[in-house]
Design a protein around this motif. Structure first.
Motif, PDB file in Angstrom:
ATOM      1  N   GLY A   3      79.929 -29.797  68.299  1.00  0.00           N
ATOM      2  CA  GLY A   3      81.121 -30.578  67.968  1.00  0.00           C
ATOM      3  C   GLY A   3      81.751 -30.130  66.664  1.00  0.00           C
ATOM      4  N   GLU A   4      82.139 -31.091  65.841  1.00  0.00           N
ATOM      5  CA  GLU A   4      82.835 -30.798  64.596  1.00  0.00           C
ATOM      6  C   GLU A   4      81.940 -30.070  63.601  1.00  0.00           C
ATOM      7  OE1 GLU A   4      85.645 -30.070  61.963  1.00  0.00           O
ATOM      8  OE2 GLU A   4      85.920 -30.731  64.018  1.00  0.00           O
ATOM      9  N   ALA A   5      80.647 -30.372  63.589  1.00  0.00           N
ATOM     10  CA  ALA A   5      79.730 -29.671  62.679  1.00  0.00           C
ATOM     11  C   ALA A   5      79.703 -28.171  62.980  1.00  0.00           C
ATOM     12  CB  ALA A   5      78.328 -30.264  62.776  1.00  0.00           C
TER      13      ALA A   5
ATOM     14  N   THR B 214      93.047 -28.448  63.462  1.00  0.00           N
ATOM     15  CA  THR B 214      92.745 -29.210  64.669  1.00  0.00           C
ATOM     16  C   THR B 214      91.673 -28.470  65.447  1.00  0.00           C
ATOM     17  OG1 THR B 214      94.998 -30.057  64.756  1.00  0.00           O
ATOM     18  CG2 THR B 214      93.706 -30.183  66.783  1.00  0.00           C
ATOM     19  N   ASN B 215      90.620 -29.191  65.824  1.00  0.00           N
ATOM     20  CA  ASN B 215      89.536 -28.617  66.603  1.00  0.00           C
ATOM     21  C   ASN B 215      90.072 -28.262  67.987  1.00  0.00           C
ATOM     22  OD1 ASN B 215      87.231 -28.517  68.462  1.00  0.00           O
ATOM     23  ND2 ASN B 215      86.035 -29.279  66.730  1.00  0.00           N
ATOM     24  N   ALA B 216      89.857 -27.028  68.431  1.00  0.00           N
ATOM     25  CA  ALA B 216      90.404 -26.559  69.702  1.00  0.00           C
ATOM     26  C   ALA B 216      89.799 -27.265  70.906  1.00  0.00           C
ATOM     27  CB  ALA B 216      90.200 -25.053  69.842  1.00  0.00           C
TER      28      ALA B 216
ATOM     29  N   VAL C 242      89.442 -23.205  66.268  1.00  0.00           N
ATOM     30  CA  VAL C 242      90.573 -23.889  65.635  1.00  0.00           C
ATOM     31  C   VAL C 242      91.792 -23.742  66.536  1.00  0.00           C
ATOM     32  CG1 VAL C 242      92.107 -23.886  63.628  1.00  0.00           C
ATOM     33  CG2 VAL C 242      89.659 -23.484  63.331  1.00  0.00           C
ATOM     34  N   ALA C 243      92.444 -24.850  66.840  1.00  0.00           N
ATOM     35  CA  ALA C 243      93.633 -24.834  67.696  1.00  0.00           C
ATOM     36  C   ALA C 243      94.782 -24.086  67.007  1.00  0.00           C
ATOM     37  CB  ALA C 243      94.061 -26.250  68.030  1.00  0.00           C
ATOM     38  N   ALA C 244      95.536 -23.335  67.798  1.00  0.00           N
ATOM     39  CA  ALA C 244      96.680 -22.593  67.256  1.00  0.00           C
ATOM     40  C   ALA C 244      97.835 -23.527  66.891  1.00  0.00           C
ATOM     41  CB  ALA C 244      97.160 -21.553  68.261  1.00  0.00           C
TER      42      ALA C 244
ATOM     43  N   GLN D 108      90.679 -33.033  67.647  1.00  0.00           N
ATOM     44  CA  GLN D 108      90.663 -33.916  66.492  1.00  0.00           C
ATOM     45  C   GLN D 108      91.044 -33.123  65.246  1.00  0.00           C
ATOM     46  OE1 GLN D 108      86.628 -35.466  66.718  1.00  0.00           O
ATOM     47  NE2 GLN D 108      87.493 -37.457  67.268  1.00  0.00           N
ATOM     48  N   THR D 109      91.790 -33.757  64.367  1.00  0.00           N
ATOM     49  CA  THR D 109      92.162 -33.126  63.099  1.00  0.00           C
ATOM     50  C   THR D 109      91.014 -33.291  62.106  1.00  0.00           C
ATOM     51  OG1 THR D 109      94.479 -33.622  63.511  1.00  0.00           O
ATOM     52  CG2 THR D 109      93.858 -33.124  61.247  1.00  0.00           C
TER      53      THR D 109
END
Length: 120
Positions: A25-27, A106-108, A81-83, A112-113
């Protein structure tokens, strides 16, 4: 998909059961972003152009704009990372020479930001 938890410059972490700790996830995304911006180009032997090499700016006066540009370009190459929306990079330099880098992206996968802030 999970990967080993490894903070850049640190050691592998051990979980509560004694196994190697996993990151997902985010980690995991934060781990990937930190690795990308702190790895020197040429140090990752499987992809020689990988990394921003922000350590090259240590001791360089007046480099916040250059740091931001290099970090932004590398963030756009990171698949975690989202474009869109494009990552936002803020660099502030203190009077004592301390440089703080703030990466807003933003996580691709989760969309989530997140904000990752650290001192160079």
């Amino acid at each position: 998909m999970a990967d080993l938890a490894l903070r850049f410059g640190g050691d592998l972490a051990v979980g509560a059961t004694g196994d190697l700790l996993l990151a997902d996830g985010e980690a995991l995304t934060q781990q990937r972003v930190l690795r990308r911006v702190l790895t020197n180009p040429g140090d990752y032997i499987w992809q020689l152009d990988y990394g921003a090499g922000l350590a090259q700016f240590i001791g360089q006066p007046g480099a916040p704009a250059a740091i931001a540009g290099v970090a932004r370009a590398q963030m756009q190459l990171e698949r975690a990372v989202a474009a869109l929306p494009a990552p936002i990079v803020n660099v502030t330099a203190g009077d004592d020479g301390t440089v703080v880098l703030s990466l807003n992206y933003t996580n691709a996968v989760s969309e989530q930001t997140s904000v990752l802030t650290f001192t160079l």
